[in-house]
Write a protein that holds these residues in place. Structure first.
Motif, short mmCIF file in Angstrom:
data_model
loop_
_atom_site.label_atom_id
_atom_site.label_comp_id
_atom_site.label_asym_id
_atom_site.label_seq_id
_atom_site.Cartn_x
_atom_site.Cartn_y
_atom_site.Cartn_z
N SER A 173 -3.92 2.37 -5.38
CA SER A 173 -3.56 2.70 -4.00
C SER A 173 -2.94 1.52 -3.26
N VAL A 231 -6.30 -2.34 -5.93
CA VAL A 231 -7.42 -1.59 -5.35
C VAL A 231 -7.10 -0.10 -5.37
N VAL A 277 -19.44 3.86 2.17
CA VAL A 277 -18.50 3.30 1.20
C VAL A 277 -19.23 2.93 -0.07
N THR A 290 0.82 -1.21 0.00
CA THR A 290 0.00 0.00 0.00
C THR A 290 0.85 1.26 0.00
N ASN A 294 -8.23 3.41 -3.46
CA ASN A 294 -8.94 4.01 -2.33
C ASN A 294 -8.89 5.52 -2.48
N THR A 295 -10.03 6.15 -2.54
CA THR A 295 -10.07 7.60 -2.63
C THR A 295 -11.33 8.09 -1.91
N ASP A 319 -15.94 -0.12 7.49
CA ASP A 319 -16.01 -0.50 6.08
C ASP A 319 -17.42 -0.72 5.59
N ILE A 358 -14.04 2.98 -3.32
CA ILE A 358 -13.10 1.86 -3.43
C ILE A 358 -13.31 1.21 -4.78
N TYR A 392 -18.40 0.87 -3.59
CA TYR A 392 -17.48 0.03 -4.35
C TYR A 392 -17.86 0.16 -5.82
N ARG A 423 -16.40 7.25 0.89
CA ARG A 423 -15.18 6.59 0.46
C ARG A 423 -15.47 5.85 -0.84
N HIS A 462 -10.72 -9.66 -6.45
CA HIS A 462 -10.73 -9.35 -5.02
C HIS A 462 -11.32 -10.51 -4.22
#
Length: 451
Positions: free
Chosen positions: A242, A88, A220, A59, A90-91, A216, A109, A222, A107, A116
């Motif tokens: 990320s 992945v 969030v 990461t 992440n932002t 999580d 993802i 996805y 978030r 995954h």
């Protein structure tokens, strides 16, 4: 043998001794119940986190991610220690329903559902599309639209009293959100400076994701990996991500696997660091899943340690009760001690007698406490169910907490720690009275009158 017989006689014949036994029993009972529940909660959280993250993570600490991840994945998947990888993104950004002016943070993802799920237990977190990973991000009613999977707590999905989510049936349709992000260049500057400065896209609901991890499951979204790369500005001629999540191959020791990945990473960084945007590789770390989520796991483990220390203080109180009881017994049995010493028992023998007596008291209290604690833990969930049905009381409100049954599996390490502390406190409590008895002179205990 004589010392054991005398110790058993003192235990049976002196009712005050059972006060010490009762103190040890209550302390062991409370410690076993509380520490078992806490140990179970921490263990459950660790297991859920491991299932969510995978075995290891490469990461970046930078918001702009790191480049050349496709080349790194090729090298990682060629290793015998690595079974699967998942890139992945992440932002962060904003979300709002189309036509609405109200926004909230989210978030974002980005991932490939199939990859995954090979690394984590992500497939089991889905509800409607479980086992249909290739369709996971395709809205069922608008197959040509960009789909999103929402963390279960992002929308209000009601729980029942058992903590089970009451998912709407059939799959909700027509739920759309505009997701707005602020793309950055590899240098960290706004990628769309002077052009509105944001990237936005409308996504359509596809499924819920329920990991039972509060962080999580709330706020969030996805989305597909390329969509997230575009939103975050990580697309382009040299795309970035990320993180890369890893799963070890069957039978691989995690420490050995991590060591080998570190070696590959150092060689990879040395090769690509001089390439364009290669300086971003300096901010990349290879971490185990425990290290990657150390902030949350460490906090819970610290709470477990604090509870253990609190019960150590309770053990000191038990030791004080044992001290008082033994002091009273030594005072009342001074003639017994005098007779034993007059027939040749040494000071060490007297100390040994009361030490065995303390161990006998501690063992009885420990056995009774463990038995009572085991029985209570065995019935703790039925008891809670009964209290909820009769008076509406729950230890944890399942509509608020991601907890199912109360953990009641007794861990061997917890029993060992409690047993060691209980017996040690009994020995410490009996030490001073035993020393007093050993130092008593026979002539002082056997004489009829004092002149």
């Amino acid at each position: 043998m004589l010392n054991w017989l005398l110790a058993i006689r003192y235990l049976v014949k002196r009712p005050v001794t059972w006060l010490a036994v009762l103190a040890v029993t209550v302390s062991v009972f409370i410690a076993l119940v509380v520490m078992t529940v806490m140990h179970g909660l921490v263990g459950n959280y660790r297991d859920k986190t491991h299932a969510y993250v995978g075995d290891a993570v490469i990461t970046s600490s930078s918001l702009v991610g790191f480049p050349y991840y496709q080349e790194l994945i090729q090298q990682l998947e060629a290793m015998s220690e690595v079974a699967a990888t998942s890139p992945v993104v992440n932002t962060v950004g904003l979300r709002r329903q189309p036509g609405s002016s109200q926004t909230s943070g989210t978030r974002i993802i980005g991932l490939d559902p199939v990859r995954h799920a090979d690394v984590t237990a992500w497939d089991s977190f889905l509800h409607y599309r479980q086992g249909q990973l290739t369709q996971a991000l395709i809205p069922p009613y608008e197959p040509n639209a960009a789909g999103f999977i929402a963390g279960i707590e992002t929308f209000y999905v009601r729980k029942d009293s058992d903590g089970v989510y009451l998912y709407p049936q059939p799959i909700p349709h027509g739920i759309k959100f505009e997701v707005i992000s602020f793309p950055l260049t590899a240098k960290g500057a706004p990628a769309r400076a002077g052009l509105g400065e944001v990237n936005s896209r409308v996504f359509t609901f596809s499924d819920f994701c329920c990991s039972n991890l509060a962080r999580d499951d709330y706020g969030v979204f996805y989305v597909d990996l390329p969509q997230a790369q575009w939103l975050a500005g990580m697309d382009g001629s040299i795309p970035r991500v990320s993180a890369i999540h890893l799963r070890w191959a069957e039978g691989v020791d995690p420490e050995q696997g991590l060591t080998q990945v570190h070696r590959v990473w150092r060689e990879f960084k040395a090769t690509y660091q001089s390439q364009p945007t290669g300086d971003l590789l300096e901010q990349v770390r290879v971490q185990s899943w425990q290290r990657y989520r150390r902030t949350e796991i460490g906090a819970m483990e610290k709470e477990e340690t604090m509870i253990a220390l609190m019960f150590l203080l309770v053990g000191l109180t038990t030791g004080f009760v044992v001290f008082v009881v033994f002091y009273m017994i030594v005072g009342n049995k001074s003639r017994d001690v005098g007779i034993l010493k007059s027939v040749g028992m040494a000071d060490v023998g007297v100390m040994d007698l009361f030490t065995r007596f303390a161990l006998l008291v501690g063992s009885c209290g420990l056995g009774l406490g463990l038995l009572a604690g085991w029985a209570f833990l065995h019935w703790i969930n039925p008891i809670e169910d009964f209290l909820y049905r009769t008076i509406g009381w729950q230890m944890w409100d399942r509509t608020m907490f991601s907890i199912g049954d109360i953990p009641n599996e007794i861990a061997g390490i917890v029993v060992v720690r409690i047993a060691v502390v209980a017996l040690l406190m009994c020995l410490l409590g009996a030490l001073a009275p035993a020393w007093k008895a050993a130092r008593t002179r026979p002539v002082e205990t056997l004489q009829v009158t004092q002149v």
